[in-house]
Design a protein around this motif. Structure first.
Motif, PDB file in Angstrom:
ATOM      1  N   TRP A   1      34.017  44.139  46.368  1.00  0.00           N
ATOM      2  CA  TRP A   1      35.279  44.797  46.671  1.00  0.00           C
ATOM      3  C   TRP A   1      35.088  46.238  47.151  1.00  0.00           C
ATOM      4  CZ3 TRP A   1      39.786  44.304  48.410  1.00  0.00           C
ATOM      5  CH2 TRP A   1      40.775  45.256  48.215  1.00  0.00           C
TER       6      TRP A   1
ATOM      7  N   THR B   1      42.150  46.155  36.087  1.00  0.00           N
ATOM      8  CA  THR B   1      43.521  46.442  36.515  1.00  0.00           C
ATOM      9  C   THR B   1      43.632  46.609  38.021  1.00  0.00           C
ATOM     10  OG1 THR B   1      43.174  48.809  36.138  1.00  0.00           O
ATOM     11  CG2 THR B   1      44.124  47.524  34.312  1.00  0.00           C
ATOM     12  N   ASP B   2      42.509  46.763  38.693  1.00  0.00           N
ATOM     13  CA  ASP B   2      42.505  46.937  40.146  1.00  0.00           C
ATOM     14  C   ASP B   2      42.891  45.610  40.804  1.00  0.00           C
ATOM     15  OD1 ASP B   2      41.531  46.840  42.877  1.00  0.00           O
ATOM     16  OD2 ASP B   2      40.346  48.629  42.451  1.00  0.00           O
ATOM     17  N   ASP B   3      44.012  45.619  41.525  1.00  0.00           N
ATOM     18  CA  ASP B   3      44.494  44.395  42.164  1.00  0.00           C
ATOM     19  C   ASP B   3      43.489  43.824  43.158  1.00  0.00           C
ATOM     20  OD1 ASP B   3      46.853  44.324  40.733  1.00  0.00           O
ATOM     21  OD2 ASP B   3      47.997  45.401  42.264  1.00  0.00           O
TER      22      ASP B   3
ATOM     23  N   ARG C   1      40.881  41.909  41.198  1.00  0.00           N
ATOM     24  CA  ARG C   1      41.496  40.695  40.655  1.00  0.00           C
ATOM     25  C   ARG C   1      41.695  39.654  41.762  1.00  0.00           C
ATOM     26  NH1 ARG C   1      44.029  41.086  35.691  1.00  0.00           N
ATOM     27  NH2 ARG C   1      45.848  39.945  36.391  1.00  0.00           N
ATOM     28  N   THR C   2      42.065  40.109  42.951  1.00  0.00           N
ATOM     29  CA  THR C   2      42.238  39.187  44.079  1.00  0.00           C
ATOM     30  C   THR C   2      40.915  38.531  44.447  1.00  0.00           C
ATOM     31  OG1 THR C   2      44.117  40.451  44.914  1.00  0.00           O
ATOM     32  CG2 THR C   2      42.981  39.015  46.486  1.00  0.00           C
TER      33      THR C   2
ATOM     34  N   LEU D   1      47.292  32.942  35.506  1.00  0.00           N
ATOM     35  CA  LEU D   1      47.104  33.554  36.830  1.00  0.00           C
ATOM     36  C   LEU D   1      46.637  32.523  37.852  1.00  0.00           C
ATOM     37  CD1 LEU D   1      45.299  36.900  35.913  1.00  0.00           C
ATOM     38  CD2 LEU D   1      47.552  36.676  36.970  1.00  0.00           C
TER      39      LEU D   1
ATOM     40  N   HIS E   1      48.663  31.389  41.120  1.00  0.00           N
ATOM     41  CA  HIS E   1      48.038  31.552  42.440  1.00  0.00           C
ATOM     42  C   HIS E   1      48.057  30.230  43.214  1.00  0.00           C
ATOM     43  CE1 HIS E   1      45.359  33.280  45.447  1.00  0.00           C
ATOM     44  NE2 HIS E   1      44.697  32.142  45.414  1.00  0.00           N
TER      45      HIS E   1
END
Length: 194
Positions: free
Chosen positions: A88, A124-126, A129-130, A162, A166
């Motif tokens: 990321w 917590t970083d989107d 997580r994506t 989640l 998704h």
């Protein structure tokens, strides 16, 4: 509500690293070739993982980086979060990203699932997580049925929710999950969500 299927004994078993003393010696030799002459014999598992990640990111030698990428797979689920962070956050370094991605793909499926679940539970970083949810979905699509059937036991309830959310969003499902899953998901995935 779905009962908790999270199996801590199964997670403990599949979280175990496969790194051996000769692997640690290889990492020490690579560290020494990079100019790190400190005493590494007393390093803990976490310190060796941190050192390996540090060297993997900072080395200028592609050969050293490739050797470290092979060693990272042996750290098991503990190496997943740092590798996902590399995917990321180091998007400008394509070579580093490819090696990190290859290392993750070479990991045992259960260790990878457990590590991805930890990323989804703790980060917590989107963006992170994506990346983790996309990798988990890809792993589900590419895995054998035995891996799919174990999935609910390897991830937390939060990760499970989640993942379901998704997959529902990807298939543009109406609110009735059962109908949606029975018509839009491959048979293998239907088994784990029924």
């Amino acid at each position: 509500l779905m009962p908790t299927l999270f199996d801590t004994h199964l997670i403990d078993l599949h979280s175990q690293p496969s790194i051996q003393s000769h692997d640690l010696l290889t990492i020490c030799a690579l560290a020494e070739s990079e100019g790190m002459s400190e005493s590494l014999e007393s390093y803990s598992f976490d310190q060796f993982l941190g050192l390996t990640i540090h060297l993997f990111i900072t080395t200028q030698s592609q050969d050293t980086r490739e050797q470290l990428a092979q060693q990272l797979t042996k750290f098991g689920s503990a190496a997943v979060a740092p590798m996902v962070k590399i995917l990321w956050r180091m998007r400008s370094n394509r070579s580093l990203q490819l090696l990190a991605q290859n290392s993750l793909q070479q990991m045992a499926p259960f260790a990878l699932i457990i590590g991805l679940s930890h990323v989804l539970d703790r980060e917590t970083d989107d963006g992170l997580r994506t990346v983790a949810i996309q990798m988990l979905v890809k792993l589900m699509q590419d895995s054998e049925q035995s891996v799919l059937l174990s999935l609910p036991k390897l991830v937390s309830d939060m990760t499970w929710r989640l993942l379901k959310r998704h997959l529902l969003a990807e298939t543009n499902c109406p609110t009735d999950e059962v109908i949606c899953f029975s018509h839009n998901l491959p048979v293998e995935m239907n088994i784990i969500f029924s």
